[in-house]
Every structure is written in C-alpha cells, then in structure tokens.
Design a protein around this motif. Structure first.
Motif, PDB file in Angstrom:
ATOM      1  N   VAL A 126      45.458  40.803  57.128  1.00  0.00           N
ATOM      2  CA  VAL A 126      45.508  39.588  57.949  1.00  0.00           C
ATOM      3  C   VAL A 126      44.214  39.428  58.741  1.00  0.00           C
ATOM      4  O   VAL A 126      43.629  38.334  58.803  1.00  0.00           O
ATOM      5  CB  VAL A 126      46.726  39.635  58.894  1.00  0.00           C
ATOM      6  CG1 VAL A 126      46.680  38.463  59.879  1.00  0.00           C
ATOM      7  CG2 VAL A 126      48.022  39.599  58.095  1.00  0.00           C
ATOM      8  N   ASP A 127      43.747  40.523  59.348  1.00  0.00           N
ATOM      9  CA  ASP A 127      42.523  40.463  60.154  1.00  0.00           C
ATOM     10  C   ASP A 127      41.320  40.066  59.302  1.00  0.00           C
ATOM     11  O   ASP A 127      40.525  39.200  59.704  1.00  0.00           O
ATOM     12  CB  ASP A 127      42.283  41.825  60.802  1.00  0.00           C
ATOM     13  CG  ASP A 127      40.983  41.865  61.590  1.00  0.00           C
ATOM     14  OD1 ASP A 127      40.897  41.175  62.618  1.00  0.00           O
ATOM     15  OD2 ASP A 127      40.051  42.579  61.169  1.00  0.00           O
ATOM     16  N   LYS A 128      41.171  40.667  58.127  1.00  0.00           N
ATOM     17  CA  LYS A 128      40.036  40.365  57.267  1.00  0.00           C
ATOM     18  C   LYS A 128      40.109  38.944  56.712  1.00  0.00           C
ATOM     19  O   LYS A 128      39.088  38.266  56.571  1.00  0.00           O
ATOM     20  CB  LYS A 128      39.966  41.365  56.113  1.00  0.00           C
ATOM     21  CG  LYS A 128      39.492  42.742  56.527  1.00  0.00           C
ATOM     22  CD  LYS A 128      38.066  42.687  57.082  1.00  0.00           C
ATOM     23  CE  LYS A 128      37.572  44.041  57.487  1.00  0.00           C
ATOM     24  NZ  LYS A 128      36.229  43.994  58.096  1.00  0.00           N
ATOM     25  N   SER A 129      41.302  38.501  56.377  1.00  0.00           N
ATOM     26  CA  SER A 129      41.446  37.137  55.863  1.00  0.00           C
ATOM     27  C   SER A 129      41.005  36.116  56.908  1.00  0.00           C
ATOM     28  O   SER A 129      40.283  35.149  56.594  1.00  0.00           O
ATOM     29  CB  SER A 129      42.898  36.879  55.456  1.00  0.00           C
ATOM     30  OG  SER A 129      43.299  37.745  54.415  1.00  0.00           O
ATOM     31  N   ALA A 157      44.902  43.207  47.653  1.00  0.00           N
ATOM     32  CA  ALA A 157      44.089  42.730  48.772  1.00  0.00           C
ATOM     33  C   ALA A 157      42.685  43.316  48.723  1.00  0.00           C
ATOM     34  O   ALA A 157      41.698  42.618  49.008  1.00  0.00           O
ATOM     35  CB  ALA A 157      44.766  43.082  50.093  1.00  0.00           C
ATOM     36  N   TYR A 158      42.571  44.592  48.367  1.00  0.00           N
ATOM     37  CA  TYR A 158      41.253  45.217  48.300  1.00  0.00           C
ATOM     38  C   TYR A 158      40.368  44.520  47.270  1.00  0.00           C
ATOM     39  O   TYR A 158      39.190  44.232  47.540  1.00  0.00           O
ATOM     40  CB  TYR A 158      41.382  46.699  47.958  1.00  0.00           C
ATOM     41  CG  TYR A 158      40.049  47.368  47.714  1.00  0.00           C
ATOM     42  CD1 TYR A 158      39.216  47.709  48.783  1.00  0.00           C
ATOM     43  CD2 TYR A 158      39.611  47.631  46.421  1.00  0.00           C
ATOM     44  CE1 TYR A 158      37.988  48.296  48.570  1.00  0.00           C
ATOM     45  CE2 TYR A 158      38.371  48.222  46.202  1.00  0.00           C
ATOM     46  CZ  TYR A 158      37.570  48.559  47.273  1.00  0.00           C
ATOM     47  OH  TYR A 158      36.346  49.137  47.057  1.00  0.00           O
ATOM     48  N   ASN A 159      40.920  44.249  46.102  1.00  0.00           N
ATOM     49  CA  ASN A 159      40.135  43.562  45.064  1.00  0.00           C
ATOM     50  C   ASN A 159      39.702  42.175  45.517  1.00  0.00           C
ATOM     51  O   ASN A 159      38.551  41.768  45.318  1.00  0.00           O
ATOM     52  CB  ASN A 159      40.941  43.468  43.769  1.00  0.00           C
ATOM     53  CG  ASN A 159      41.154  44.820  43.118  1.00  0.00           C
ATOM     54  OD1 ASN A 159      40.363  45.743  43.310  1.00  0.00           O
ATOM     55  ND2 ASN A 159      42.235  44.957  42.362  1.00  0.00           N
ATOM     56  N   LYS A 160      40.626  41.440  46.135  1.00  0.00           N
ATOM     57  CA  LYS A 160      40.325  40.080  46.585  1.00  0.00           C
ATOM     58  C   LYS A 160      39.308  40.093  47.730  1.00  0.00           C
ATOM     59  O   LYS A 160      38.309  39.360  47.711  1.00  0.00           O
ATOM     60  CB  LYS A 160      41.609  39.396  47.047  1.00  0.00           C
ATOM     61  CG  LYS A 160      41.428  38.016  47.671  1.00  0.00           C
ATOM     62  CD  LYS A 160      40.887  37.013  46.662  1.00  0.00           C
ATOM     63  CE  LYS A 160      40.989  35.583  47.171  1.00  0.00           C
ATOM     64  NZ  LYS A 160      40.240  35.356  48.434  1.00  0.00           N
ATOM     65  N   LEU A 161      39.551  40.942  48.742  1.00  0.00           N
ATOM     66  CA  LEU A 161      38.670  40.962  49.905  1.00  0.00           C
ATOM     67  C   LEU A 161      37.292  41.519  49.554  1.00  0.00           C
ATOM     68  O   LEU A 161      36.281  41.058  50.095  1.00  0.00           O
ATOM     69  CB  LEU A 161      39.312  41.794  51.020  1.00  0.00           C
ATOM     70  CG  LEU A 161      40.604  41.219  51.619  1.00  0.00           C
ATOM     71  CD1 LEU A 161      41.219  42.203  52.604  1.00  0.00           C
ATOM     72  CD2 LEU A 161      40.344  39.878  52.291  1.00  0.00           C
TER      73      LEU A 161
END
Length: 236
Positions: free
Chosen positions: A47-50, A200-204
């Motif tokens: 959430v924070d990174k998004s 999430a890791y792949n996307k971020l």
C-alpha cells in the motif's frame, strides 16, 4: 469402545480457523504467527509503495510539462528549491545547486565542471533509486521463503499426526484429522503470504525500474543542455 473413543476424539476436534490455531503446538503456532506478521507487513509495504509511486509519477509528469515548456531554468530552480520534491525535481535541483556553486566560485575548467555535474546527477539518481526500491527486498524474501516456512509447519504437523496415530493405536481419520488440518493450515498461510508478495514485488519492481529509467534519461538530457551552455560560455 474403540469406536466410541474415536467418535469422542472427533467430536472434540475444532476444525474452525481459530480452533486449528489454538490446538496447534508451539512450533506450528510460531510458524503461523510469523507468516501472518510477514503477510501484514507485506501488505503495508504494498500500500505504501503504491501510494508513493503514484505520487512520484504525478510529480514527474508535472515537472516534465514545466521543464519542457520553455520556462527559465533559474525560475524553475527557485520554485523547486523552496519546497520538497521527488523524482526528476530532486535530480534537477541537485544539478542546479552544483551549477550555481561552480559559477559562484568561477570554475575555470569546463571539463572539470561537467565531470562534477555528472557525478552529482549520478548520486541524485542513486538516492532516488534507493528511495523507490527501499523495502522491496522484503517482498521478495517473503515471496520466496513463505512457502518453505509453511511447508516446515506442515511437516511438523504431520509428524504430530503420526505421533497421534501411534498413541491411539488407530489409523482412523478422526484421530489424525486435527493435526493434519493444522499442518495444511500452515501451508495455506504460507501461500497467503507468498502469492501477494510475489505479484506485488514483480509489479512494483517493474514500476520502479521504469521511473529510474526516466530519471537516467532526464539526467542525460539535462547534462547535454548544461554541456551546451558550458561550451557557449567558453566561446565568449
């Protein structure tokens, strides 16, 4: 009598999620709690990174519109230096600070000045990259390690199930239903933590790499602009 004992054991086995957790032994409970905490922290990072990436992209787009609009570099520098910025704005301000410092000190060597500007740009990009990629490694760790940690809890639970079989001298499913369910529950929690973390890791990571590429591209373009101004200054 054996059937009655088996039926009594089955009746006292709570197969709800809370019941499976409470009936698990200390090792399996520790595995479950660790995986749940890892999952909660992973979601907090996601959430924070998004939100951070959305804010950085918005500031980058706004900066590029202003930068390429033809506004004076000095005016843009004054505007950005008065308020905190991220992404391209930070790289621009760092380079302009070095540019102004060199001019104030009457730097005689254009080559040395260009070299310092390039180093300042590299350092600014490295700092912004570190900010963008910070804590992504935790997601990678959770995504890769959680299934194995859950599997450890599963193996431990199955060992308990075999122990229960030996103690009861019965292979009836009711005797081992609880320990086996606890074991599988540990695996489920491991997957619950791992799957979102991997996605999430792949996307971020892909988003971070795109923004870092934009930083590097802008740094090259801005370095070229400043290099032209140095050449024009040297010809005067």
């Amino acid at each position: 009598m054996e059937l009655e004992a088996v039926g009594s054991a089955a009746a006292h086995t709570d197969l709800s999620i809370w019941g499976l957790f409470m009936q698990a032994d200390l090792v399996v409970k520790s595995v479950m709690l660790g995986l749940l905490l890892a999952s909660i922290w992973s979601w907090a990072i996601i959430v924070d990174k998004s939100m951070l990436y959305s804010r950085v992209r918005r500031q980058m787009n706004q900066f590029e519109r202003v930068f390429w609009s033809g506004q004076s570099l000095e005016e843009l520098y004054q505007q950005l230096s008065e308020r905190p910025s991220m992404g391209l704005g930070t790289v621009f301000v760092a380079a302009m600070k070095e540019w102004k410092r060199s001019h104030e000190q009457n730097a005689a060597s254009p080559i040395g000045m260009q070299s310092r500007l390039d180093k300042v740009l590299d350092v600014a990009i490295a700092r912004e990259s570190e900010m963008l990629e910070k804590r992504l490694g935790f997601l990678a760790t959770v995504g890769s390690a959680s299934p194995f940690i859950g599997l450890f809890g599963t193996v431990w639970g199955i060992m308990n199930a075999f122990t229960a079989i030996a103690a009861a001298s019965s292979t009836n499913l009711a005797v081992v239903a609880g320990p086996i369910a606890e074991a599988l529950f540990a695996t489920a929690i491991g997957l619950l933590a791992a799957i979102p973390a991997v996605i999430a890791y792949n996307k971020l990571s892909a988003d971070a790499n795109k923004m870092i590429s934009r930083l590097e591209g802008f740094a090259d373009e801005f370095s070229t602009i400043l290099s032209r101004q140095l050449e024009a200054r040297g010809q005067r």
